[in-house]
Motif scaffolding. Structure first.
Motif, PDB file in Angstrom:
ATOM      1  N   SER A  75       0.857  -1.185   0.000  1.00 21.03           N
ATOM      2  CA  SER A  75       0.000   0.000   0.000  1.00 21.03           C
ATOM      3  C   SER A  75       0.893   1.234   0.000  1.00 21.03           C
ATOM      4  N   ASP A 139      -0.438  -7.919  -8.829  1.00 23.81           N
ATOM      5  CA  ASP A 139      -0.318  -7.168 -10.076  1.00 23.81           C
ATOM      6  C   ASP A 139       0.576  -5.945  -9.842  1.00 23.81           C
ATOM      7  N   LYS A 141       1.420  -3.593 -11.659  1.00 21.64           N
ATOM      8  CA  LYS A 141       0.956  -2.340 -12.272  1.00 21.64           C
ATOM      9  C   LYS A 141       0.071  -1.520 -11.340  1.00 21.64           C
ATOM     10  N   LYS A 142      -0.506  -2.178 -10.322  1.00 21.85           N
ATOM     11  CA  LYS A 142      -1.376  -1.469  -9.379  1.00 21.85           C
ATOM     12  C   LYS A 142      -0.619  -0.453  -8.531  1.00 21.85           C
ATOM     13  N   PHE A 145      -0.859   3.214  -9.679  1.00 17.37           N
ATOM     14  CA  PHE A 145      -2.135   3.870  -9.413  1.00 17.37           C
ATOM     15  C   PHE A 145      -2.209   4.358  -7.968  1.00 17.37           C
ATOM     16  N   GLN A 146      -1.632   3.576  -7.054  1.00 16.15           N
ATOM     17  CA  GLN A 146      -1.621   4.002  -5.660  1.00 16.15           C
ATOM     18  C   GLN A 146      -0.784   5.269  -5.461  1.00 16.15           C
ATOM     19  N   SER A 171       7.402  -0.665  -8.222  1.00 17.14           N
ATOM     20  CA  SER A 171       6.341  -1.489  -8.802  1.00 17.14           C
ATOM     21  C   SER A 171       6.790  -2.946  -8.908  1.00 17.14           C
ATOM     22  N   SER A 225      -0.726   2.415 -18.538  1.00 15.34           N
ATOM     23  CA  SER A 225      -1.823   1.984 -17.673  1.00 15.34           C
ATOM     24  C   SER A 225      -2.955   1.382 -18.502  1.00 15.34           C
TER      25      SER A 225
END
Length: 267
Positions: A75, A139, A141-142, A145-146, A171, A225
């Motif tokens: 996170s 994943d 790639k997430k 986004f965070q 990442s 993305s």
């Protein structure tokens, strides 16, 4: 060169080319990462960060005894709390990519073991903020986004600020792949790794891109993305931003900076 293995015990530790905080920041070391100590000078320590073999000086107060990590923070940030209660005292805050040793994993809370002033201590972290090190099911790639809207910071590698290569590095750290720190070295790593495919893209039509395609320029990197949108930490927006990739490419071309490589992760 003789060395002693220590561990980063601060949320993050700034690493410099010289034992001087007024020098340019090289990179940042995260809680739980191992650090090979080569020599000490006053309140500074020179050594190598195990994650990417980066050499430099950090304040000695950032180092402590080793507690081998089992999990990584996935996170943007999390807290180590004194008990498994949302109202309990926060002992320490951790950034994305920090590493911890789990001694009891439960659905809601995980019990971690760490060292404070040479004394072993336990704390609690929300279990959904953690993943096993080398968990390829997550994943990667997430992560980007965070980190959206996180400030751009040259040499930064935390939720308080990071640069383009740090975003890519963090990442992939989320699934246990330790990329080099700088974009030029990341290109070489991918060229020589069976986990990445060097792909040809029609740059004139900007076609053939897909989610997860990694794009390198000279001194810059980002990843797609989706088939049209690039996610990257950049000094133009001064933050982690998503934008149409065609706009990024044209902006760099106006500055005579051209795409050098495209890669896909093939695991």
């Amino acid at each position: 060169m003789n060395k002693i293995i220590n561990q980063i015990v601060s949320n993050n530790a700034q690493l410099y080319s010289e034992p001087n905080e007024n020098r340019e920041l090289e990179t940042e070391c995260l809680f739980g990462e191992l650090f090979s100590v080569y020599k000490n000078f006053h309140n500074w320590t020179f050594g190598m960060l195990s994650t990417d073999n980066y050499l430099g000086w950090i304040k000695t107060s950032n180092l402590g005894d080793v507690t081998l990590a089992s999990h990584i923070v996935i996170s943007k940030s999390t807290n180590i709390q004194k008990t498994s209660n949302i109202k309990s005292k926060v002992i320490k805050s951790l950034s994305l990519g920090s590493k911890v040793r789990i001694i009891d994993l439960e659905k809601t809370w995980s019990v971690i073991e760490f060292v404070i002033n040479t004394k072993k201590t336990i704390g609690f972290i929300p279990s959904n903020h953690l993943s096993k090190i080398s968990n390829f099911d997550f994943d990667w790639k997430k992560i980007g986004f965070q980190m959206l809207n996180t400030p751009y910071k040259w040499g930064g590698r935390t939720n308080q600020g990071l640069d383009c290569s740090a975003l890519l590095q963090l990442s992939f750290q989320s699934i246990g792949i330790n990329l080099p720190r700088n974009s030029s070295e990341q290109i070489s790593f991918m060229h020589n790794s069976k986990m990445f495919d060097h792909v040809k893209i029609n740059q004139e039509e900007i076609s053939g891109l897909k989610e997860g395609t990694i794009i390198f320029w000279d001194g810059h990197v980002g990843y797609m993305s989706n088939s049209r949108t690039l996610l990257h930490a950049n000094a133009f927006h001064m933050k982690v931003e998503q934008e149409p990739v065609i706009e990024t490419i044209k902006r760099f071309e106006n500055d005579k900076i051209f795409v050098t490589s495209f890669f896909t992760f093939n695991y």
